[in-house]
Design a protein around this motif. Structure first.
Motif, short mmCIF file in Angstrom:
data_model
loop_
_atom_site.label_atom_id
_atom_site.label_comp_id
_atom_site.label_asym_id
_atom_site.label_seq_id
_atom_site.Cartn_x
_atom_site.Cartn_y
_atom_site.Cartn_z
N UNK A 85 5.12 2.58 -10.21
CA UNK A 85 3.84 1.75 -10.40
C UNK A 85 3.92 0.65 -9.50
N UNK A 86 5.03 0.16 -9.28
CA UNK A 86 5.20 -0.97 -8.65
C UNK A 86 4.62 -0.70 -7.05
N UNK A 87 5.12 0.58 -6.44
CA UNK A 87 4.75 0.83 -5.21
C UNK A 87 3.23 0.93 -5.05
N UNK A 88 2.57 1.65 -6.11
CA UNK A 88 1.20 1.69 -6.16
C UNK A 88 0.54 0.19 -6.03
N UNK A 89 1.08 -0.83 -6.55
CA UNK A 89 0.25 -2.22 -6.72
C UNK A 89 0.48 -2.64 -5.39
N UNK A 90 1.77 -2.41 -4.78
CA UNK A 90 2.01 -2.74 -3.53
C UNK A 90 0.91 -2.39 -2.56
N UNK A 91 0.74 -1.03 -2.50
CA UNK A 91 -0.17 -0.48 -1.69
C UNK A 91 -1.70 -0.78 -1.79
N UNK A 92 -1.99 -1.40 -3.28
CA UNK A 92 -3.28 -1.65 -3.36
C UNK A 92 -3.52 -3.14 -3.03
N UNK A 93 -2.56 -4.01 -3.22
CA UNK A 93 -2.50 -5.29 -2.41
C UNK A 93 -2.63 -5.19 -1.00
N UNK A 94 -1.78 -4.50 -0.50
CA UNK A 94 -1.73 -4.26 1.03
C UNK A 94 -3.35 -3.93 1.66
N UNK A 95 -3.77 -3.22 0.88
CA UNK A 95 -5.16 -2.42 1.24
C UNK A 95 -6.11 -3.55 0.96
N UNK A 96 -6.10 -4.67 0.29
CA UNK A 96 -6.84 -5.86 0.08
C UNK A 96 -6.71 -6.93 0.90
N UNK A 97 -5.55 -6.63 1.89
CA UNK A 97 -5.23 -7.39 2.95
C UNK A 97 -4.25 -8.35 2.78
N UNK A 98 -3.38 -8.54 1.51
CA UNK A 98 -2.52 -9.13 1.29
C UNK A 98 -0.93 -8.93 2.12
N UNK A 99 -0.44 -9.99 2.37
CA UNK A 99 0.96 -9.83 3.08
C UNK A 99 2.16 -9.74 2.23
N UNK A 100 2.18 -8.68 1.46
CA UNK A 100 3.37 -8.29 0.60
C UNK A 100 4.63 -8.59 1.13
N UNK A 101 4.94 -8.16 2.19
CA UNK A 101 6.15 -8.24 2.69
C UNK A 101 6.66 -9.39 2.53
N UNK A 102 5.99 -10.55 2.96
CA UNK A 102 6.44 -12.00 2.88
C UNK A 102 6.36 -12.70 1.59
N UNK A 103 5.73 -12.27 0.54
CA UNK A 103 5.34 -12.77 -0.69
C UNK A 103 5.73 -11.84 -1.94
N UNK A 104 6.82 -10.96 -1.57
CA UNK A 104 7.21 -10.50 -3.18
C UNK A 104 8.81 -10.35 -2.89
N UNK A 105 9.35 -10.83 -4.02
CA UNK A 105 10.71 -10.54 -4.38
C UNK A 105 11.02 -9.85 -5.64
N UNK A 106 12.13 -9.02 -5.61
CA UNK A 106 12.54 -8.31 -6.78
C UNK A 106 13.94 -8.59 -7.16
N UNK A 107 14.14 -8.73 -8.40
CA UNK A 107 15.55 -9.36 -8.82
C UNK A 107 16.42 -7.93 -8.67
N UNK A 108 17.65 -8.04 -8.06
CA UNK A 108 18.45 -7.16 -7.89
C UNK A 108 19.13 -6.50 -9.49
N UNK A 109 18.68 -7.55 -10.35
CA UNK A 109 19.25 -7.27 -11.63
C UNK A 109 18.10 -6.64 -12.56
N UNK A 110 16.80 -6.43 -12.32
CA UNK A 110 15.88 -5.83 -12.92
C UNK A 110 16.11 -4.33 -13.34
N UNK A 111 16.02 -3.81 -14.50
CA UNK A 111 16.13 -2.72 -14.84
C UNK A 111 15.26 -1.82 -14.57
N UNK A 112 15.60 -0.47 -14.19
CA UNK A 112 14.51 0.57 -13.58
C UNK A 112 14.18 1.46 -14.72
N UNK A 113 12.81 1.77 -14.82
CA UNK A 113 12.31 2.69 -15.76
C UNK A 113 12.21 4.08 -14.95
#
Ligand code: GDP
Ligand code: IMO
Ligand code: MG
Length: 428
Positions: free
Chosen positions: A79-107
């Protein structure tokens, strides 16, 4: 050293938190999610484009705010990768503006399968979103969860294999008729998929606790984006008809690593009426034509599941409870435009429990089931709000409605939503 402002839902979710975050993000360097997962759905309308944000903090939509997915979040990488792709498609610079905790649990897919299997078995359904949230938090607390950092650690494949096989056995016990368990939980396929997800997400994964604290030390402006809401809280909500995390103020701390000393304003978000999606008690629910009218006027259909939301009048007893639990310092009242379409508006000011009148909310299901709302009738028919640029410009009845809420709850209403668009928000 700056402090983080917090946005918290006061009722059963979908109060319009996304819109308030979007406003605060205009002036914020960082927006952080602390709890929940893609069960959340935050709608923001920017230049007539509708964004439904599930995992990435909505604050990122400002274009200059770093979105942080905190350690308390349970994260579905697909789901996260889909959201990233959607934001990128709308011109958002996700690379520089997203951080994910190393401790977030994975579904993982077995969490969704378990979510569905357990819901099927329940005599009293919760009406979960089916996103695997409950089972993922179960694994976290049972200490068999996979955190983001585990995807990169030695032994990941062995762990995943063990988990996949043990969950398969569990699923076959819960749901022996389910023919897709083996197919959906093929270890080799899962390993390939999650290795790829890990690789794609690697640039974003970091120690977000240190990042957040350093940001505050550097006087950066931060906002914590609440998901779900007070009455869905695993401890303080209408258990078991709740989600599996603490979307209240405590979860903000444990889900980010911020401390009490780091918290600034705590904004509670409500609609000028109320709604709930999923099962469970709801004292001010309207099962008549008025409820249907609120649903149609407010477009009350779930952002995540599309389910029609249950609708009712505003419940100030529940709101007072939310103020107490979260230490709210101010409120945001959305959908003033929607409620203003009614001639007369009812507001719940007390519960009548078999003749005992109380203004104190209880999560006891028996009490909640018996509680009858005591209403105060207020004038509606606000007329057109679209042109109003300030509180003072609102029609008298709309101002009275807001002041009534303030007097009852004892904190100011700082934000007022007069429409779905970004601009339709009055600030006091
Ligand atoms: P969240 O989960 O708390 O962020 O809320 P949702 O996005 O799930 O649901 C809130 C809905 O109300 C969305 O469709 C918003 O676009 C809409 N909305 C928010 N504020 C207002 C408002 O003041 N007026 C109107 N008409 N719609 C609003
Ligand atoms: P936002 O952030 C409204 C509800 C589900 C269900 C219960 C448990 O958009 O306000 P879960 O899948 O979490 O195990 O479901 O919680 N629920 C929400 N309802 N808004 C949400 O998030 C919700 N997140 C979960 O409908 O009743
Ligand atoms: Mg929502």
């Amino acid at each position: 050293m700056s402090k983080a402002d917090v946005v918290i839902g006061c009722f059963y979710g979908d109060e319009g938190k996304g819109k308030v975050i979007d406003y605060l993000a205009a002036d914020a360097d960082i927006a952080v999610r602390a709890t929940g997962g893609d069960n959340a759905g935050h709608t923001i309308r920017v230049d007539h484009i509708k964004y439904a944000m599930h995992l990435i903090p909505s604050g990122i939509l400002s274009g200059h705010t770093v979105g942080v997915i905190g350690n308390g979040v349970v994260l579905n990488p697909e789901v996260l990768l889909e959201e990233i792709a959607n934001l990128k498609a709308h011109g958002y610079d996700v690379e520089h503006y997203l951080k994910i905790s190393d401790k977030a649990h994975v579904i993982l897919p077995y969490h969704q399968l378990l979510d569905a299997a357990l819901e099927k078995l329940r005599a009293a359904k919760i009406g979960t979103t089916g996103k695997g949230i409950g089972p993922a938090y179960c694994d976290k607390y049972e200490r068999s969860g996979l955190r983001m950092e585990d995807l990169y650690a030695p032994g990941f494949a062995e762990k995943l294999q063990y988990l996949t096989e043990s969950k398969k056995a569990l699923l076959k016990f819960y749901d022996p008729e389910n023919a897709v368990i083996d197919e959906n939980l093929d270890f080799e396929k899962l390993l390939a998929a999650y290795t790829r997800y890990a690789e794609e997400l690697k640039p974003y994964v970091c120690d977000t606790l240190t990042f957040l604290h350093k940001a505050l030390e550097e006087d950066k402006k931060m906002v914590v984006e609440g998901a779900q809401a007070t009455l869905l809280d695993i401890d303080f909500g209408s258990y078991p008809f709740v989600t599996s995390s603490n979307p209240t103020i405590g979860g903000v701390l444990t889900g980010t690593g911020l401390s009490t000393a780091d918290i600034g304003n705590v904004y509670g978000v409500i609609k000028a009426y109320s709604s709930r999606v999923g099962e469970g008690p709801y004292v001010t629910e309207l099962l008549d034509g008025i409820g249907d009218r609120i649903r149609e006027l407010g477009h009350e259909y779930g952002t995540t599941t599309g389910r029609p939301r249950r609708c009712g009048w505003l419940d100030l007893v529940a709101l007072k409870y939310a103020r107490r639990v979260n230490g709210l310092t101010a409120l945001s009242v959305n959908h003033l435009d929607t409620i203003g379409r009614f001639d007369k508006i009812q507001v719940c000011v007390a519960y009548d429990c078999d003749g005992t009148i109380t203004e104190d909310f209880s999560t006891n299901l028996d009490l909640l089931g018996r509680a009858k709302p005591v209403y105060k009738e207020l004038a509606g028919n606000f007329g057109e709000l679209a042109g109003c640029q300030s509180f003072e410009e609102l029609p008298q009845a709309a101002k009275d409605y807001i002041r009534f809420i303030e007097d009852y709850i004892g904190i100011p209403v700082k934000f007022i939503g007069t429409g779905a668009e970004r601009e339709a928000m009055l600030i006091r």
